[in-house]
Design a protein around this motif. Structure first.
Motif, PDB file in Angstrom:
ATOM      1  N   ASN A  80       0.859  -1.277  -0.020  1.00 50.29           N
ATOM      2  CA  ASN A  80       0.062  -0.063   0.132  1.00 50.29           C
ATOM      3  C   ASN A  80       0.957   1.081  -0.060  1.00 50.29           C
ATOM      4  OD1 ASN A  80      -2.672  -1.220  -0.182  1.00 50.29           O
ATOM      5  ND2 ASN A  80      -2.755  -1.381   2.122  1.00 50.29           N
ATOM      6  N   ILE A  81       1.884   1.166   0.735  1.00 53.12           N
ATOM      7  CA  ILE A  81       2.844   2.398   0.729  1.00 53.12           C
ATOM      8  C   ILE A  81       3.410   2.620  -0.493  1.00 53.12           C
ATOM      9  CG2 ILE A  81       4.966   3.327   1.856  1.00 53.12           C
ATOM     10  CD1 ILE A  81       3.897   1.806   4.546  1.00 53.12           C
ATOM     11  N   ILE A  82       3.893   1.570  -1.002  1.00 55.64           N
ATOM     12  CA  ILE A  82       4.809   1.728  -2.359  1.00 55.64           C
ATOM     13  C   ILE A  82       3.643   2.102  -3.323  1.00 55.64           C
ATOM     14  CG2 ILE A  82       5.625   0.315  -4.254  1.00 55.64           C
ATOM     15  CD1 ILE A  82       6.835  -1.568  -1.927  1.00 55.64           C
ATOM     16  N   LEU A  83       2.556   1.654  -3.472  1.00 57.61           N
ATOM     17  CA  LEU A  83       1.522   1.925  -4.480  1.00 57.61           C
ATOM     18  C   LEU A  83       1.178   3.405  -4.419  1.00 57.61           C
ATOM     19  CD1 LEU A  83      -0.342  -1.162  -5.117  1.00 57.61           C
ATOM     20  CD2 LEU A  83       1.038  -0.452  -6.537  1.00 57.61           C
ATOM     21  N   LEU A  84       0.947   3.808  -3.197  1.00 56.04           N
ATOM     22  CA  LEU A  84       0.356   5.134  -2.923  1.00 56.04           C
ATOM     23  C   LEU A  84       1.572   6.273  -3.206  1.00 56.04           C
ATOM     24  CD1 LEU A  84      -1.254   5.124   0.475  1.00 56.04           C
ATOM     25  CD2 LEU A  84      -2.393   5.447  -1.759  1.00 56.04           C
ATOM     26  N   SER A  85       2.896   5.896  -2.999  1.00 51.73           N
ATOM     27  CA  SER A  85       3.854   6.724  -3.327  1.00 51.73           C
ATOM     28  C   SER A  85       4.064   6.883  -4.832  1.00 51.73           C
ATOM     29  CB  SER A  85       5.191   6.187  -2.693  1.00 51.73           C
ATOM     30  OG  SER A  85       5.582   5.191  -3.206  1.00 51.73           O
ATOM     31  N   ILE A  86       4.004   5.799  -5.566  1.00 56.57           N
ATOM     32  CA  ILE A  86       3.966   5.731  -6.900  1.00 56.57           C
ATOM     33  C   ILE A  86       2.802   6.837  -7.487  1.00 56.57           C
ATOM     34  CG2 ILE A  86       3.604   4.320  -9.123  1.00 56.57           C
ATOM     35  CD1 ILE A  86       5.134   2.121  -7.571  1.00 56.57           C
ATOM     36  N   LYS A  87       1.618   6.456  -7.042  1.00 54.42           N
ATOM     37  CA  LYS A  87       0.364   7.246  -7.393  1.00 54.42           C
ATOM     38  C   LYS A  87       0.800   9.066  -7.361  1.00 54.42           C
ATOM     39  CE  LYS A  87      -4.419   7.885  -7.645  1.00 54.42           C
ATOM     40  NZ  LYS A  87      -5.780   7.105  -7.658  1.00 54.42           N
ATOM     41  N   THR A  88       1.187   9.170  -6.259  1.00 52.43           N
ATOM     42  CA  THR A  88       1.303  10.525  -5.632  1.00 52.43           C
ATOM     43  C   THR A  88       2.550  11.203  -6.614  1.00 52.43           C
ATOM     44  OG1 THR A  88       1.121   9.958  -3.315  1.00 52.43           O
ATOM     45  CG2 THR A  88       2.153  12.080  -3.815  1.00 52.43           C
ATOM     46  N   SER A  89       3.645  10.334  -7.087  1.00 49.86           N
ATOM     47  CA  SER A  89       4.591  10.931  -8.138  1.00 49.86           C
ATOM     48  C   SER A  89       4.177  11.190  -9.296  1.00 49.86           C
ATOM     49  CB  SER A  89       5.829  10.051  -7.819  1.00 49.86           C
ATOM     50  OG  SER A  89       5.507   8.882  -8.503  1.00 49.86           O
ATOM     51  N   LYS A  90       3.143  10.347  -9.649  1.00 50.80           N
ATOM     52  CA  LYS A  90       2.465  10.233 -10.998  1.00 50.80           C
ATOM     53  C   LYS A  90       1.709  11.794 -11.040  1.00 50.80           C
ATOM     54  CE  LYS A  90       2.631   5.648 -12.817  1.00 50.80           C
ATOM     55  NZ  LYS A  90       1.570   4.640 -13.239  1.00 50.80           N
ATOM     56  N   ASN A  91       0.971  11.868 -10.056  1.00 54.93           N
ATOM     57  CA  ASN A  91       0.265  13.268  -9.858  1.00 54.93           C
ATOM     58  C   ASN A  91       0.978  14.400 -10.050  1.00 54.93           C
ATOM     59  OD1 ASN A  91      -2.343  11.719 -10.073  1.00 54.93           O
ATOM     60  ND2 ASN A  91      -2.766  11.854  -7.760  1.00 54.93           N
ATOM     61  N   GLU A  92       2.135  14.292  -9.109  1.00 56.59           N
ATOM     62  CA  GLU A  92       2.899  15.626  -9.026  1.00 56.59           C
ATOM     63  C   GLU A  92       3.387  16.018 -10.524  1.00 56.59           C
ATOM     64  OE1 GLU A  92       5.583  14.713  -6.050  1.00 56.59           O
ATOM     65  OE2 GLU A  92       4.243  15.250  -4.402  1.00 56.59           O
ATOM     66  N   THR A  93       3.691  14.863 -11.430  1.00 59.38           N
ATOM     67  CA  THR A  93       4.243  14.981 -12.679  1.00 59.38           C
ATOM     68  C   THR A  93       3.408  15.534 -13.484  1.00 59.38           C
ATOM     69  OG1 THR A  93       5.842  13.196 -12.235  1.00 59.38           O
ATOM     70  CG2 THR A  93       5.348  13.672 -14.564  1.00 59.38           C
ATOM     71  N   THR A  94       1.920  15.268 -13.414  1.00 56.90           N
ATOM     72  CA  THR A  94       1.009  15.606 -14.239  1.00 56.90           C
ATOM     73  C   THR A  94       0.873  16.973 -13.972  1.00 56.90           C
ATOM     74  OG1 THR A  94      -0.013  13.369 -14.257  1.00 56.90           O
ATOM     75  CG2 THR A  94      -1.315  15.167 -14.918  1.00 56.90           C
ATOM     76  N   ILE A  95       0.737  17.252 -12.645  1.00 56.17           N
ATOM     77  CA  ILE A  95       0.466  18.892 -12.254  1.00 56.17           C
ATOM     78  C   ILE A  95       1.542  19.624 -12.672  1.00 56.17           C
ATOM     79  CG2 ILE A  95       0.288  20.355 -10.214  1.00 56.17           C
ATOM     80  CD1 ILE A  95      -1.186  18.019  -8.641  1.00 56.17           C
TER      81      ILE A  95
END
Length: 99
Positions: free
Chosen positions: A70-85
């Motif tokens: 869960n921690i790994i998947l949340l960190s990957i999703k957060t980094s993708k969102n930051e890149t999109t922003i």
């Protein structure tokens, strides 16, 4: 009693219908359990159930694995969102158009 839907019954018919439903359980007698049932239940409550250490370790490892994933998947999703922003901000800054 007619086979009309309940919503189409008049007030007196509804009250009679409700009374029939409520009184339908009047003739039911309670079930009598066997004499030794209470003793069996008491014995089962007092029995100690031993959980093997292997099961405890497996459950703990499974929980740790799930939390880690869960921690790994949340960190990957957060980094993708930051890149999109960041890409969106960059495109707005270049064109100076907000809409």
């Amino acid at each position: 009693m007619s086979s009309k839907p309940i919503g189409s019954l008049n007030k007196m018919e509804k009250e009679t219908f409700i009374e029939q439903i409520l009184n339908s359980t009047n003739g039911i007698t309670p079930v009598q359990p066997s004499d030794d049932l209470f003793a069996k239940i008491k014995n089962r409550i007092h029995e100690k159930q031993v959980i093997p250490m292997r099961v405890v370790v497996m459950v703990a490892a499974s929980i740790a694995l799930l939390v880690s994933l869960n921690i790994i998947l949340l960190s990957i999703k957060t980094s993708k969102n930051e890149t999109t922003i960041a890409v969106l901000e960059q495109s707005i800054n270049q064109s100076n158009q907000l809409y």
